[in-house]
Design an enzyme around this catalytic site. Structure first.
Site, PDB file in Angstrom:
ATOM      1  N   GLN A 183       0.822  -1.394  -0.006  1.00 25.36           N
ATOM      2  CA  GLN A 183       0.007  -0.083  -0.107  1.00 25.36           C
ATOM      3  C   GLN A 183       0.964   1.156  -0.067  1.00 25.36           C
ATOM      4  O   GLN A 183       0.300   2.431  -0.209  1.00 25.36           O
ATOM      5  CB  GLN A 183      -0.925   0.091   1.342  1.00 25.36           C
ATOM      6  CG  GLN A 183      -1.935  -1.166   1.237  1.00 25.36           C
ATOM      7  CD  GLN A 183      -2.671  -1.078   2.810  1.00 25.36           C
ATOM      8  OE1 GLN A 183      -2.565  -2.122   3.510  1.00 25.36           O
ATOM      9  NE2 GLN A 183      -3.422  -0.189   3.055  1.00 25.36           N
ATOM     10  N   PHE A 203      -6.170  -4.400   3.443  1.00 26.17           N
ATOM     11  CA  PHE A 203      -7.042  -3.788   4.710  1.00 26.17           C
ATOM     12  C   PHE A 203      -5.984  -3.302   5.921  1.00 26.17           C
ATOM     13  O   PHE A 203      -6.305  -3.368   6.981  1.00 26.17           O
ATOM     14  CB  PHE A 203      -7.738  -5.190   5.387  1.00 26.17           C
ATOM     15  CG  PHE A 203      -8.439  -5.837   4.381  1.00 26.17           C
ATOM     16  CD1 PHE A 203      -9.615  -5.091   4.123  1.00 26.17           C
ATOM     17  CD2 PHE A 203      -8.134  -7.264   4.072  1.00 26.17           C
ATOM     18  CE1 PHE A 203     -10.571  -5.964   2.995  1.00 26.17           C
ATOM     19  CE2 PHE A 203      -9.008  -7.630   3.146  1.00 26.17           C
ATOM     20  CZ  PHE A 203     -10.303  -7.288   2.579  1.00 26.17           C
ATOM     21  N   GLU A 222       0.216  -1.873   4.495  1.00 31.84           N
ATOM     22  CA  GLU A 222       0.770  -0.486   4.851  1.00 31.84           C
ATOM     23  C   GLU A 222       2.067  -0.360   5.431  1.00 31.84           C
ATOM     24  O   GLU A 222       3.008   0.285   4.448  1.00 31.84           O
ATOM     25  CB  GLU A 222      -0.202   0.394   5.846  1.00 31.84           C
ATOM     26  CG  GLU A 222       0.060   1.978   5.797  1.00 31.84           C
ATOM     27  CD  GLU A 222      -0.881   2.709   6.757  1.00 31.84           C
ATOM     28  OE1 GLU A 222      -1.795   2.275   6.931  1.00 31.84           O
ATOM     29  OE2 GLU A 222      -0.302   3.941   7.172  1.00 31.84           O
ATOM     30  N   ARG A 277      -4.859   7.618  16.997  1.00 25.76           N
ATOM     31  CA  ARG A 277      -6.024   7.530  16.491  1.00 25.76           C
ATOM     32  C   ARG A 277      -7.090   6.863  17.347  1.00 25.76           C
ATOM     33  O   ARG A 277      -8.300   7.353  17.283  1.00 25.76           O
ATOM     34  CB  ARG A 277      -6.337   6.607  15.059  1.00 25.76           C
ATOM     35  CG  ARG A 277      -7.550   6.931  14.377  1.00 25.76           C
ATOM     36  CD  ARG A 277      -7.424   6.065  12.834  1.00 25.76           C
ATOM     37  NE  ARG A 277      -7.055   7.193  11.832  1.00 25.76           N
ATOM     38  CZ  ARG A 277      -7.675   8.044  11.456  1.00 25.76           C
ATOM     39  NH1 ARG A 277      -9.003   8.166  11.462  1.00 25.76           N
ATOM     40  NH2 ARG A 277      -7.319   8.800  10.332  1.00 25.76           N
ATOM     41  N   ARG A 284      -8.086  -1.597   8.977  1.00 26.09           N
ATOM     42  CA  ARG A 284      -8.933  -1.025   8.786  1.00 26.09           C
ATOM     43  C   ARG A 284      -9.627  -0.583  10.186  1.00 26.09           C
ATOM     44  O   ARG A 284     -10.279  -1.273  10.767  1.00 26.09           O
ATOM     45  CB  ARG A 284     -10.006  -2.046   8.193  1.00 26.09           C
ATOM     46  CG  ARG A 284     -11.080  -1.265   7.120  1.00 26.09           C
ATOM     47  CD  ARG A 284     -11.877  -2.299   6.505  1.00 26.09           C
ATOM     48  NE  ARG A 284     -12.865  -1.603   5.502  1.00 26.09           N
ATOM     49  CZ  ARG A 284     -13.407  -2.421   4.735  1.00 26.09           C
ATOM     50  NH1 ARG A 284     -13.396  -3.807   4.740  1.00 26.09           N
ATOM     51  NH2 ARG A 284     -14.120  -1.916   3.643  1.00 26.09           N
ATOM     52  N   PHE A 332      -7.754   1.305  12.180  1.00 22.10           N
ATOM     53  CA  PHE A 332      -6.380   1.764  12.610  1.00 22.10           C
ATOM     54  C   PHE A 332      -6.507   2.472  14.155  1.00 22.10           C
ATOM     55  O   PHE A 332      -6.373   3.556  14.539  1.00 22.10           O
ATOM     56  CB  PHE A 332      -6.075   2.832  11.762  1.00 22.10           C
ATOM     57  CG  PHE A 332      -4.741   3.294  11.663  1.00 22.10           C
ATOM     58  CD1 PHE A 332      -3.810   2.431  11.043  1.00 22.10           C
ATOM     59  CD2 PHE A 332      -4.371   4.590  12.178  1.00 22.10           C
ATOM     60  CE1 PHE A 332      -2.412   2.730  10.931  1.00 22.10           C
ATOM     61  CE2 PHE A 332      -2.789   4.901  12.103  1.00 22.10           C
ATOM     62  CZ  PHE A 332      -1.850   4.037  11.396  1.00 22.10           C
ATOM     63  N   ALA A 351      -5.849   5.057   5.701  1.00 18.94           N
ATOM     64  CA  ALA A 351      -6.663   6.111   6.150  1.00 18.94           C
ATOM     65  C   ALA A 351      -7.934   6.344   5.455  1.00 18.94           C
ATOM     66  O   ALA A 351      -8.706   7.456   5.574  1.00 18.94           O
ATOM     67  CB  ALA A 351      -5.814   7.440   6.433  1.00 18.94           C
ATOM     68  N   GLU A 357     -12.803   2.801   5.867  1.00 15.90           N
ATOM     69  CA  GLU A 357     -12.629   2.356   7.327  1.00 15.90           C
ATOM     70  C   GLU A 357     -14.084   2.387   8.033  1.00 15.90           C
ATOM     71  O   GLU A 357     -14.410   1.687   8.891  1.00 15.90           O
ATOM     72  CB  GLU A 357     -11.593   2.922   7.978  1.00 15.90           C
ATOM     73  CG  GLU A 357     -10.374   2.492   7.378  1.00 15.90           C
ATOM     74  CD  GLU A 357      -9.271   3.502   7.889  1.00 15.90           C
ATOM     75  OE1 GLU A 357      -8.966   4.580   7.631  1.00 15.90           O
ATOM     76  OE2 GLU A 357      -8.660   2.826   8.634  1.00 15.90           O
TER      77      GLU A 357
HETATM   78  N1  LUZ Z   1      -2.207   5.221   8.509  1.00 12.30           N
HETATM   79  C1  LUZ Z   1      -1.400   6.312   8.826  1.00 12.30           C
HETATM   80  C2  LUZ Z   1      -3.622   5.216   8.586  1.00 12.30           C
HETATM   81  O1  LUZ Z   1      -0.149   6.481   8.626  1.00 12.30           O
HETATM   82  N2  LUZ Z   1      -2.320   7.497   9.454  1.00 12.30           N
HETATM   83  C3  LUZ Z   1      -3.459   7.288   9.883  1.00 12.30           C
HETATM   84  O2  LUZ Z   1      -4.028   8.236  10.612  1.00 12.30           O
HETATM   85  C4  LUZ Z   1      -4.336   6.229   9.274  1.00 12.30           C
HETATM   86  N3  LUZ Z   1      -5.400   6.157   9.517  1.00 12.30           N
HETATM   87  C5  LUZ Z   1      -6.126   4.738   9.273  1.00 12.30           C
HETATM   88  C6  LUZ Z   1      -5.483   3.880   8.271  1.00 12.30           C
HETATM   89  N4  LUZ Z   1      -4.044   4.154   8.267  1.00 12.30           N
END
Ligand code: LUZ
Ligand code: MOS
Length: 750
Positions: A191, A222, A226, A304, A336, A338, A503, A706
């Site tokens: 990702q 999902f 990342e 988060r 998903r 986060f 995100a 999400e």
């Molecule tokens: N990834 C990130 C994320 O680096 N920062 C975020 O705020 C975030 N939020 C949801 C999913 N991935």
């Protein structure tokens, strides 16, 4: 449509990374990992493995030419273990051979001796020992202690939530291809192409400009790709550069389940105080996040969590503290939601218990406390264009809450062994990366001389339909038919310094960049058209492939226009950068305006529990979802439905079990249960809020990836309501997932 992945997937024509094999001299890599959660490496001898049939090379930490480090936020994660191992599944060595089987066989010949050290698996235990990823953080609004002291109703408790395996269809994979002059091209199922590029450059000690990372599509992600696609790409790159041969590394399913991180388990304490009317006056919460053995994205995820401590509610006094705790499990990572699902599960648990104590319907408490326009979140931002109450009210009225309640009451009166429960689950989710700098995107649009148009962005297609949305934006902005447009692969050579597609912002950020790039191209082309038609550019427009003059179609079509511009030496390429305006956050004060906007919604969830067997079914989920003005309603419906089922899986079915020594016991699909066609709700109904334009995002849309996952959390409380009907006096469990096994235990124990 013929360009869309949807057309190719069912025909088996889509190529995932592991399907790519058309590289001459391709070698295959396999990874040797630590079998222990914590230990000291006493011996690591790869000589015998290197002599196995077909083996081209075996690599360990000492073969890394640059820095043995892939930590993105905090530099605490070696690519290959050096001296110590910190989780079972941590890569120690990589063998490269002519076939995947030869590579895996060679691993058996590596001599590895590890002295076992005590493993910490529990986040509270880690915190007690001072094993933290970063200093704790606290968000404060008002004065919790003073408010709590005055509350007639105070409830305190502990809430647990488990991890979750991503189970993307395509396991982690990458191919690294060495090029001329010490360059590398890496095709990665990530990702975050720029994240992979940065890590490879660091590990190999070379500039990022020599590493190109390209992504075609992912078979799902999902959040699991990342950060955690990176090590596999870096290992392939390490071997490819050393051997000067293309190297593929594709994990098998079971390896993937054992080696890679999952959603963070949390253990949390709360105190909630309410007045006699049921208004929340104070909420205090402490989250212990199980981060695993390395930071990965844990600090962002914890942030988060703090942002979503109060979900959809206005709470005037809040103190939310988060500890990111280092344990000896595979580093937990983005999934998903986060960190927000974990937060929402705690406050919903608190409200459920408060409602029981007050003898009120939980939905009544929820409704009383919903956010209103202008209410302040604990992080300083105020609710703008707040739709919390609208969504909740529409869910209550359009799904007939009163009748449903009556029906459930009658069912429960008529049945002794089977009981139903009904709950509402409101959701408020902030859109933007919480790290403000990540809220940027680039786009590159080429019109070719024949009138065909290719679009490149930093967005990664992973089945969420982002490319289709972006092409719709391009087509609408340029005024041309979709069949003239093509989405190119995502490649760091065409669009650099990309933020991860994460995100929920993929379409927001990249769609905006493409809109701006197409507007610039259109501006240039209208200039050319003005010359040709002897008109002022302001009179002109392009629609349905033709230049219009004051709305009327001219003879000048798109292809001729583009050709004319080319002959006049006007640039047909447009490169543009977009950065979300107006957002900021001060981590010293823990205040700011981190989100471009919020997504709101509310779901009504009904469940049935069999009081004899402990089995349960989530019968229906009906959601009113604030989707802005959808760019693609069909895709968005799919996102909401899939997210709901995934959320239900998290709180009711999916249970990660580890041995006392920290090895994963649930590493196959026979032991780790995910929702399937039999366990998914028979009825899922999604209504998009009408008249809900969102000027803060592309074409008035809202991010969709999400937020709807958290409707699934309602399934937990619907089950609790059914359990309450089965055994009125007994204390309820607040520990997700609420599996059938746990339900049966609860029903049968004293
Ligand atoms: N990834 C990130 C994320 O680096 N920062 C975020 O705020 C975030 N939020 C949801 C999913 N991935
Ligand atoms: Mo690229 S990865 O050569 O556009």
């Amino acid at each position: 449509m013929k360009e869309n992945d949807v057309f190719f997937h069912p025909r088996g024509e889509t190529l995932f990374v592991d399907d790519l094999g058309d590289f001459s001299g391709l070698l295959h890599a396999a990874v040797l990992v630590s079998p222990l959660a914590h230990g000291r490496i006493l011996e690591l001898d790869t000589a015998a493995a290197a002599r196995q049939p077909g083996v081209a090379g075996v690599f360990s930490a000492r073969d890394i030419p640059g820095e043995n480090q892939i930590g993105g936020i905090i530099a605490d994660e070696p690519l290959l273990a050096d001296g110590e191992v910190h989780f079972a599944g941590q890569p120690v060595a990589v063998a490269v051979a002519g076939t995947p089987r030869q590579a895996r066989r060679a691993l058996a010949a590596v001599r590895m001796e590890i002295e076992e050290l005590p493993a910490v698996l529990d986040p509270r235990q880690a915190a007690a020992q001072g094993l933290l990823i970063a200093p704790p953080r606290t968000f404060v609004l008002g004065d919790v202690d003073r408010a709590l002291a005055k509350c007639p109703v105070v409830v305190a408790g502990r809430v647990e939530s488990g991890g979750q395996e991503h189970l993307y269809l395509e396991p982690q994979a990458a191919v690294a291809i060495p090029g001329e002059k010490d360059t590398l091209r890496v095709i990665s199922a990530t990702q975050s192409p720029s994240g992979v590029q940065r890590a490879i450059a660091r590990v190999l000690g070379m500039p990022m400009s020599r590493v190109a990372v390209e992504v075609f599509r992912l078979g799902g992600a999902f959040g699991g790709k990342e950060d955690q696609a990176t090590p596999w790409a870096a290992l392939a790159a390490l071997a490819a550069r050393a051997l000067r041969r293309p190297v593929k590394l594709a994990l098998e399913r079971r390896e993937d389940m054992r080696f890679t991180g999952k959603r963070h388990p949390y253990s949390s304490d709360f105190r909630i105080g309410l007045d006699d009317a049921g208004k929340i006056q104070a909420f205090e919460v402490t989250y212990y996040q199980n981060a695993g053995a390395a930071a990965d994205l844990s600090t962002s995820i914890l942030e988060r969590t703090l942002f979503h401590a109060t979900n959809s509610y206005h709470v005037p006094n809040v103190r939310a503290t988060g500890y990111s705790c280092r344990t000896h499990l595979p580093p937990f990572t983005a999934f998903r939601g986060f960190g927000a699902p974990q937060a929402m599960f705690v406050i919903e648990s608190a409200l459920f218990q408060a409602a029981e104590k007050m003898g009120l319907d939980p939905a009544r408490l929820q409704e009383l406390n919903l956010l209103s326009e202008g209410d302040e979140f604990p992080y300083g931002q105020r609710a703008k264009a707040c739709r919390a109450q609208r969504c909740f009210a529409e869910a209550v009225s359009s799904f007939g809450l009163r009748e449903a309640r009556e029906r459930v009451r009658r069912y429960n009166d008529d049945n002794v062994l089977s009981k139903k429960g009904l709950t509402l689950m409101p959701v408020c989710f902030g859109i933007s990366f919480t790290s403000t700098f990540l809220n940027q995107a680039g786009a590159l649009v080429h019109a070719y001389a024949d009138g065909s148009v290719a679009v490149s962005t930093g967005a990664v297609e992973m089945g969420q339909g982002v490319n289709g949305k972006i092409l719709l934006v391009a087509g609408r902005t340029l005024g041309i038919a979709q069949n003239r447009l093509r989405m190119d692969s995502t490649c760091t050579r065409r669009v650099a310094n990309t933020s991860p597609t994460a995100a929920s912002t993929g379409a927001d950020l990249n769609g905006k960049a493409v809109e701006l790039a197409c507007m610039e191209l259109r501006r240039r082309l209208l200039q050319v058209a003005a010359g040709k038609l002897d008109a002022a550019p302001e009179e002109l427009d392009i629609r349905a492939d033709f230049v219009r003059r004051s709305g009327a179609r001219t003879e000048l079509g798109w292809e001729e226009l583009v050709r004319t511009a080319y002959l006049q030496r006007v640039s047909l390429s447009s490169q543009v950068h977009y950065a979300t305006p107006g957002i900021h956050f001060d981590r010293a004060k823990e205040k700011g305006e981190p989100f471009a906007y919020h997504v709101y919604g509310a779901a009504l969830v009904e469940a049935t529990v069999d009081g004899l067997r402990g089995t349960a079914a989530i019968d229906s989920v009906q959601a009113v979802h604030d989707n802005g003005t959808s760019i693609n309603p069909l895709v968005d419906r799919g996102q909401v439905e899939g997210a709901i089922v995934q959320g239900i899986g998290w709180v009711t079915l999916e249970e990660l079990l580890y041995s006392e020594k920290g090895t994963l016991l649930t590493d196959t699909l026979s032991t780790y249960k995910v929702p399937d066609i039999r366990t998914a709700p028979e009825r899922i109904e999604v209504r998009f809020l009408a008249d809900a334009a969102n000027p803060a995002a592309i074409l008035n849309s809202k991010a969709v990836g999400e937020p709807p996952l958290m409707y699934g959390i309602g399934a937990y409380f619907a089950l609790l309501a059914a359990l309450r009907a089965l055994r009125p006096g007994k204390a309820l469990p607040f520990s997700a997932p609420l599996t059938h096994e746990k339900i049966l235990t609860w029903l049968t124990e004293e």
